[in-house]
Motif scaffolding. Structure first.
Motif, PDB file in Angstrom:
ATOM      1  N   GLN A  41       0.815  -1.214   0.000  1.00  0.00           N
ATOM      2  CA  GLN A  41       0.000   0.000   0.000  1.00  0.00           C
ATOM      3  C   GLN A  41       0.852   1.269   0.000  1.00  0.00           C
ATOM      4  OE1 GLN A  41      -3.163  -0.900  -0.283  1.00  0.00           O
ATOM      5  NE2 GLN A  41      -2.697  -3.013   0.247  1.00  0.00           N
ATOM      6  N   VAL A  42       2.131   1.134   0.282  1.00  0.00           N
ATOM      7  CA  VAL A  42       3.012   2.293   0.436  1.00  0.00           C
ATOM      8  C   VAL A  42       3.409   2.842  -0.937  1.00  0.00           C
ATOM      9  CG1 VAL A  42       5.243   3.054   1.352  1.00  0.00           C
ATOM     10  CG2 VAL A  42       3.887   1.382   2.620  1.00  0.00           C
ATOM     11  N   PRO A  43       3.312   4.168  -1.123  1.00  0.00           N
ATOM     12  CA  PRO A  43       3.748   4.760  -2.386  1.00  0.00           C
ATOM     13  C   PRO A  43       5.201   4.393  -2.694  1.00  0.00           C
ATOM     14  CG  PRO A  43       2.559   6.372  -1.076  1.00  0.00           C
ATOM     15  CD  PRO A  43       2.779   5.171  -0.188  1.00  0.00           C
ATOM     16  N   GLY A  44       5.452   4.051  -3.944  1.00  0.00           N
ATOM     17  CA  GLY A  44       6.794   3.680  -4.378  1.00  0.00           C
ATOM     18  C   GLY A  44       7.016   2.187  -4.475  1.00  0.00           C
ATOM     19  N   PHE A  45       6.106   1.392  -3.902  1.00  0.00           N
ATOM     20  CA  PHE A  45       6.214  -0.063  -4.009  1.00  0.00           C
ATOM     21  C   PHE A  45       5.932  -0.458  -5.451  1.00  0.00           C
ATOM     22  CE2 PHE A  45       4.086  -4.217  -4.054  1.00  0.00           C
ATOM     23  CZ  PHE A  45       5.033  -4.999  -3.440  1.00  0.00           C
ATOM     24  N   VAL A  46       6.785  -1.316  -6.020  1.00  0.00           N
ATOM     25  CA  VAL A  46       6.611  -1.769  -7.405  1.00  0.00           C
ATOM     26  C   VAL A  46       6.107  -3.200  -7.423  1.00  0.00           C
ATOM     27  CG1 VAL A  46       7.790  -2.234  -9.596  1.00  0.00           C
ATOM     28  CG2 VAL A  46       8.357  -0.178  -8.266  1.00  0.00           C
ATOM     29  N   SER A  47       6.818  -4.122  -6.764  1.00  0.00           N
ATOM     30  CA  SER A  47       6.405  -5.523  -6.752  1.00  0.00           C
ATOM     31  C   SER A  47       7.218  -6.296  -5.726  1.00  0.00           C
ATOM     32  CB  SER A  47       6.595  -6.170  -8.130  1.00  0.00           C
ATOM     33  OG  SER A  47       7.976  -6.291  -8.429  1.00  0.00           O
ATOM     34  N   ALA A  48       6.729  -7.496  -5.428  1.00  0.00           N
ATOM     35  CA  ALA A  48       7.472  -8.397  -4.546  1.00  0.00           C
ATOM     36  C   ALA A  48       7.155  -9.823  -4.935  1.00  0.00           C
ATOM     37  CB  ALA A  48       7.110  -8.162  -3.079  1.00  0.00           C
ATOM     38  N   SER A  49       8.129 -10.694  -4.761  1.00  0.00           N
ATOM     39  CA  SER A  49       7.952 -12.131  -4.985  1.00  0.00           C
ATOM     40  C   SER A  49       8.503 -12.844  -3.763  1.00  0.00           C
ATOM     41  CB  SER A  49       8.723 -12.597  -6.221  1.00  0.00           C
ATOM     42  OG  SER A  49       8.219 -11.971  -7.379  1.00  0.00           O
ATOM     43  N   LEU A  50       7.735 -13.776  -3.257  1.00  0.00           N
ATOM     44  CA  LEU A  50       8.102 -14.527  -2.067  1.00  0.00           C
ATOM     45  C   LEU A  50       8.478 -15.940  -2.494  1.00  0.00           C
ATOM     46  CD1 LEU A  50       8.211 -14.456   1.038  1.00  0.00           C
ATOM     47  CD2 LEU A  50       5.768 -14.987   1.054  1.00  0.00           C
ATOM     48  N   HIS A  51       9.614 -16.420  -2.023  1.00  0.00           N
ATOM     49  CA  HIS A  51      10.133 -17.733  -2.413  1.00  0.00           C
ATOM     50  C   HIS A  51      10.418 -18.557  -1.164  1.00  0.00           C
ATOM     51  CE1 HIS A  51      11.131 -15.936  -6.389  1.00  0.00           C
ATOM     52  NE2 HIS A  51      11.370 -14.875  -5.635  1.00  0.00           N
ATOM     53  N   ARG A  52      10.203 -19.870  -1.258  1.00  0.00           N
ATOM     54  CA  ARG A  52      10.615 -20.759  -0.170  1.00  0.00           C
ATOM     55  C   ARG A  52      11.507 -21.842  -0.753  1.00  0.00           C
ATOM     56  NH1 ARG A  52       4.712 -22.708   0.829  1.00  0.00           N
ATOM     57  NH2 ARG A  52       4.413 -23.970  -1.015  1.00  0.00           N
ATOM     58  N   SER A  53      12.540 -22.206   0.000  1.00  0.00           N
ATOM     59  CA  SER A  53      13.472 -23.227  -0.476  1.00  0.00           C
ATOM     60  C   SER A  53      12.838 -24.604  -0.333  1.00  0.00           C
ATOM     61  CB  SER A  53      14.786 -23.167   0.301  1.00  0.00           C
ATOM     62  OG  SER A  53      14.574 -23.523   1.656  1.00  0.00           O
ATOM     63  N   LEU A  54      13.259 -25.504  -1.164  1.00  0.00           N
ATOM     64  CA  LEU A  54      12.720 -26.859  -1.139  1.00  0.00           C
ATOM     65  C   LEU A  54      13.161 -27.631   0.099  1.00  0.00           C
ATOM     66  CD1 LEU A  54      13.043 -27.822  -4.904  1.00  0.00           C
ATOM     67  CD2 LEU A  54      11.061 -26.867  -3.688  1.00  0.00           C
ATOM     68  N   ASP A  55      14.280 -27.229   0.714  1.00  0.00           N
ATOM     69  CA  ASP A  55      14.739 -27.930   1.922  1.00  0.00           C
ATOM     70  C   ASP A  55      14.079 -27.391   3.195  1.00  0.00           C
ATOM     71  OD1 ASP A  55      16.040 -25.526   2.458  1.00  0.00           O
ATOM     72  OD2 ASP A  55      18.060 -26.382   2.382  1.00  0.00           O
ATOM     73  N   GLY A  56      13.267 -26.340   3.070  1.00  0.00           N
ATOM     74  CA  GLY A  56      12.533 -25.805   4.208  1.00  0.00           C
ATOM     75  C   GLY A  56      13.302 -24.826   5.072  1.00  0.00           C
ATOM     76  N   ARG A  57      14.559 -24.524   4.734  1.00  0.00           N
ATOM     77  CA  ARG A  57      15.399 -23.712   5.610  1.00  0.00           C
ATOM     78  C   ARG A  57      15.513 -22.234   5.226  1.00  0.00           C
ATOM     79  NH1 ARG A  57      17.660 -26.860   9.158  1.00  0.00           N
ATOM     80  NH2 ARG A  57      17.854 -29.074   8.758  1.00  0.00           N
TER      81      ARG A  57
END
Length: 107
Positions: A41-57
């Motif tokens: 919601q903050v002005p200036g934010f373009v995008s984000a991608s969230l990733h999780r590793s396959l080993d869970g760590r």
């Protein structure tokens, strides 16, 4: 050797969290809630991608902001702080600021 060019002046954040595998999904949910509920919601934010590793760590957030100043304003916003504090109670975090040098797409 190819010339490397800067494609844009966006600030790219690559934040890597380390967590016990049993806590990975909790961290993913917390970061998703923080991003969807306040950060985007903050002005200036373009995008984000969230990733999780396959080993869970590991959990990694790749985010882009229009400028470093926009990002700093978000960090100063008290609505985002509790999420990071909560995440750091069960995960460690290695932040990094980058600029995109080159983007490669299919030929």
């Amino acid at each position: 050797m190819p010339t490397i060019t800067i494609k844009n002046q966006l600030l790219t954040l690559i934040n890597v969290f380390t967590v016990e595998p049993a806590q990975q999904q909790r961290l993913v949910q917390l970061l998703a809630l923080a991003t969807a509920g306040s950060v985007r919601q903050v002005p200036g934010f373009v995008s984000a991608s969230l990733h999780r590793s396959l080993d869970g760590r590991k959990v990694t957030m790749y985010a882009q902001w229009r400028s470093r100043e926009d990002y700093e304003r978000m960090r100063a916003n008290p609505t985002a702080s509790p999420y990071l504090e909560q995440a750091l109670s069960f995960a460690t975090f290695e932040p990094g600021m980058y600029e995109v040098v080159e983007t490669f797409e299919p030929a």
